[in-house]
Design a protein around this motif. Sequence first.
Motif, PDB file in Angstrom:
ATOM      1  N   MET A   1     -57.430 -42.451 -10.552  1.00  0.00           N
ATOM      2  CA  MET A   1     -58.800 -42.160 -10.196  1.00  0.00           C
ATOM      3  C   MET A   1     -59.366 -43.392  -9.493  1.00  0.00           C
ATOM      4  O   MET A   1     -59.102 -44.522  -9.877  1.00  0.00           O
ATOM      5  N   SER A   2     -60.163 -43.140  -8.481  1.00  0.00           N
ATOM      6  CA  SER A   2     -60.725 -44.242  -7.712  1.00  0.00           C
ATOM      7  C   SER A   2     -61.854 -44.927  -8.483  1.00  0.00           C
ATOM      8  O   SER A   2     -62.367 -44.414  -9.475  1.00  0.00           O
ATOM      9  N   LEU A   3     -62.227 -46.091  -7.990  1.00  0.00           N
ATOM     10  CA  LEU A   3     -63.274 -46.882  -8.636  1.00  0.00           C
ATOM     11  C   LEU A   3     -64.605 -46.126  -8.650  1.00  0.00           C
ATOM     12  O   LEU A   3     -65.315 -46.125  -9.664  1.00  0.00           O
ATOM     13  N   SER A   4     -64.950 -45.474  -7.552  1.00  0.00           N
ATOM     14  CA  SER A   4     -66.244 -44.787  -7.496  1.00  0.00           C
ATOM     15  C   SER A   4     -66.314 -43.629  -8.487  1.00  0.00           C
ATOM     16  O   SER A   4     -67.337 -43.430  -9.146  1.00  0.00           O
ATOM     17  N   LEU A   5     -65.245 -42.865  -8.629  1.00  0.00           N
ATOM     18  CA  LEU A   5     -65.246 -41.767  -9.596  1.00  0.00           C
ATOM     19  C   LEU A   5     -65.231 -42.293 -11.028  1.00  0.00           C
ATOM     20  O   LEU A   5     -65.816 -41.675 -11.920  1.00  0.00           O
ATOM     21  N   THR A   6     -64.594 -43.423 -11.253  1.00  0.00           N
ATOM     22  CA  THR A   6     -64.617 -44.046 -12.578  1.00  0.00           C
ATOM     23  C   THR A   6     -66.031 -44.483 -12.941  1.00  0.00           C
ATOM     24  O   THR A   6     -66.495 -44.244 -14.061  1.00  0.00           O
ATOM     25  N   ILE A   7     -66.722 -45.088 -11.995  1.00  0.00           N
ATOM     26  CA  ILE A   7     -68.104 -45.510 -12.233  1.00  0.00           C
ATOM     27  C   ILE A   7     -68.998 -44.293 -12.483  1.00  0.00           C
ATOM     28  O   ILE A   7     -69.870 -44.315 -13.364  1.00  0.00           O
ATOM     29  N   ALA A   8     -68.781 -43.216 -11.728  1.00  0.00           N
ATOM     30  CA  ALA A   8     -69.574 -41.990 -11.930  1.00  0.00           C
ATOM     31  C   ALA A   8     -69.306 -41.394 -13.311  1.00  0.00           C
ATOM     32  O   ALA A   8     -70.230 -40.912 -13.976  1.00  0.00           O
ATOM     33  N   ALA A   9     -68.069 -41.441 -13.763  1.00  0.00           N
ATOM     34  CA  ALA A   9     -67.745 -40.926 -15.097  1.00  0.00           C
ATOM     35  C   ALA A   9     -68.380 -41.788 -16.189  1.00  0.00           C
ATOM     36  O   ALA A   9     -68.878 -41.261 -17.191  1.00  0.00           O
ATOM     37  N   ILE A  10     -68.385 -43.096 -15.997  1.00  0.00           N
ATOM     38  CA  ILE A  10     -69.034 -43.994 -16.962  1.00  0.00           C
ATOM     39  C   ILE A  10     -70.538 -43.732 -16.979  1.00  0.00           C
ATOM     40  O   ILE A  10     -71.161 -43.710 -18.037  1.00  0.00           O
ATOM     41  N   TYR A  44     -71.843 -44.199  -3.048  1.00  0.00           N
ATOM     42  CA  TYR A  44     -70.515 -44.815  -3.062  1.00  0.00           C
ATOM     43  C   TYR A  44     -69.423 -43.756  -3.148  1.00  0.00           C
ATOM     44  O   TYR A  44     -68.411 -43.829  -2.440  1.00  0.00           O
ATOM     45  N   VAL A  45     -69.623 -42.761  -3.997  1.00  0.00           N
ATOM     46  CA  VAL A  45     -68.642 -41.671  -4.106  1.00  0.00           C
ATOM     47  C   VAL A  45     -68.551 -40.921  -2.784  1.00  0.00           C
ATOM     48  O   VAL A  45     -67.448 -40.593  -2.321  1.00  0.00           O
ATOM     49  N   THR A  46     -69.694 -40.650  -2.156  1.00  0.00           N
ATOM     50  CA  THR A  46     -69.699 -39.948  -0.879  1.00  0.00           C
ATOM     51  C   THR A  46     -68.998 -40.772   0.192  1.00  0.00           C
ATOM     52  O   THR A  46     -68.252 -40.226   1.013  1.00  0.00           O
ATOM     53  N   TRP A  47     -69.211 -42.056   0.190  1.00  0.00           N
ATOM     54  CA  TRP A  47     -68.574 -42.941   1.171  1.00  0.00           C
ATOM     55  C   TRP A  47     -67.057 -42.960   0.991  1.00  0.00           C
ATOM     56  O   TRP A  47     -66.315 -42.947   1.971  1.00  0.00           O
ATOM     57  N   GLN A  48     -66.591 -42.973  -0.258  1.00  0.00           N
ATOM     58  CA  GLN A  48     -65.152 -43.053  -0.505  1.00  0.00           C
ATOM     59  C   GLN A  48     -64.443 -41.708  -0.387  1.00  0.00           C
ATOM     60  O   GLN A  48     -63.297 -41.664   0.038  1.00  0.00           O
ATOM     61  N   HIS A  49     -65.102 -40.623  -0.794  1.00  0.00           N
ATOM     62  CA  HIS A  49     -64.403 -39.346  -0.907  1.00  0.00           C
ATOM     63  C   HIS A  49     -64.945 -38.240  -0.022  1.00  0.00           C
ATOM     64  O   HIS A  49     -64.394 -37.143  -0.014  1.00  0.00           O
ATOM     65  N   GLY A  50     -66.019 -38.480   0.671  1.00  0.00           N
ATOM     66  CA  GLY A  50     -66.563 -37.467   1.563  1.00  0.00           C
ATOM     67  C   GLY A  50     -67.730 -36.706   0.962  1.00  0.00           C
ATOM     68  O   GLY A  50     -68.036 -36.838  -0.228  1.00  0.00           O
ATOM     69  N   PRO A  51     -68.352 -35.881   1.792  1.00  0.00           N
ATOM     70  CA  PRO A  51     -69.586 -35.223   1.354  1.00  0.00           C
ATOM     71  C   PRO A  51     -69.394 -34.168   0.268  1.00  0.00           C
ATOM     72  O   PRO A  51     -70.293 -33.955  -0.542  1.00  0.00           O
TER      73      PRO A  51
END
Length: 82
Positions: A1-10, A44-51
């Motif tokens: 899992m990417s850093l942005s999705l990890t931060i979103a999960a936290i 950040y999630v949008t930037w890394q993974h798209g809209p």
Amino acid sequence: MSLSLTIAAIWALVANVLAMTPSKDHHWRNAYALIAIGIPIVGYVTWQHGPWVGLLVLAAGVSVLRWPVIYLGRWIKRRTLR
């Protein structure tokens, strides 16, 4: 899992823990803090993974913070119908 999705999960985990704690102001201070922290996370999630993934994370955040969104919708409706 990417850093942005990890931060979103936290963020989601912290939001759920804060919702379980007692609060005298009906969690509004917590909601303001979660919104202030959550907006850059969604970006950040949008930037890394798209809209599309960004919209999914935004929808998850809205489901957690539904009352501020409901009150915002009511406020906008009141302002536009005058």
